[in-house]
Enzyme design. Sequence first.
Site, PDB file in Angstrom:
ATOM      1  N   LEU A 191       0.814  -1.221   0.000  1.00  0.00           N
ATOM      2  CA  LEU A 191       0.000   0.000   0.000  1.00  0.00           C
ATOM      3  C   LEU A 191       0.845   1.267   0.000  1.00  0.00           C
ATOM      4  CD1 LEU A 191      -2.667  -0.941   2.726  1.00  0.00           C
ATOM      5  CD2 LEU A 191      -2.944  -1.019   0.233  1.00  0.00           C
ATOM      6  N   SER A 192       2.158   1.142   0.159  1.00  0.00           N
ATOM      7  CA  SER A 192       3.010   2.295   0.435  1.00  0.00           C
ATOM      8  C   SER A 192       3.422   3.094  -0.804  1.00  0.00           C
ATOM      9  CB  SER A 192       4.281   1.827   1.147  1.00  0.00           C
ATOM     10  OG  SER A 192       5.216   2.874   1.251  1.00  0.00           O
ATOM     11  N   PRO A 193       3.095   4.389  -0.844  1.00  0.00           N
ATOM     12  CA  PRO A 193       3.565   5.208  -1.964  1.00  0.00           C
ATOM     13  C   PRO A 193       5.083   5.372  -1.950  1.00  0.00           C
ATOM     14  CG  PRO A 193       2.583   6.614  -0.285  1.00  0.00           C
ATOM     15  CD  PRO A 193       2.307   5.188   0.117  1.00  0.00           C
ATOM     16  N   ALA A 236       7.255   3.073  -0.898  1.00  0.00           N
ATOM     17  CA  ALA A 236       7.827   1.848  -1.459  1.00  0.00           C
ATOM     18  C   ALA A 236       7.742   1.894  -2.982  1.00  0.00           C
ATOM     19  CB  ALA A 236       7.103   0.621  -0.914  1.00  0.00           C
TER      20      ALA A 236
END
Length: 199
Positions: free
Chosen positions: A11-13, A15
Amino acid sequence: MPQIDYFFTTLSPYAYLAGQRLEEIATRHGAGITYKPMDIMSLFPRTGGTKPSERHPSRMDYRAQELPRQAKKAGMALNLRPAFWPTNAAPSSYAIIAAQKAGGGDVGALVHAILRATWAEEKDIADDEVIRAALSEAGFDPNLANSGLLVGAEQYAANLEEAVGLGVFGSPFYIVDGTEKFWGQDRLEDLDLFLSGKL
């Protein structure tokens, strides 16, 4: 050979904005990578963090400025408000875990394809067809989206516990040889320097 444990959520922008720089760094230094997707929403309350929906408006305003700046710096497309975010990160995480165990493809490419689907392509990474397409793109059997569910679920839970035990508190988070920690895609340069013996 150095070993990098890579803790992250699909879900991480941040990452996503790491792109495949981790893989490039690892190749340059002959380091191995173990990909460890985890449940970030369960991690936050256990490590002093706050879910995005509960953060103060000033923090969210800063995030709204910082993400586009970082995307521009990296030369990457970014939709700040994706159509399918947040979504259930478990299915894509299970697929990554199953693919890593099965071998035969490029796990880094798979991780990036899944992250890109959310942050640049307006796709729902909880959707089976989106996951299967990412598996195929990275050279894996798309049926891993189904066959890896049990082992994926067990390892996903274990990754969270390991993350808490090691002091991980965000995504992306990189740990070299179990001790040296780097938090955030903006610390990849430091990770590179550390593996070069300069930090």
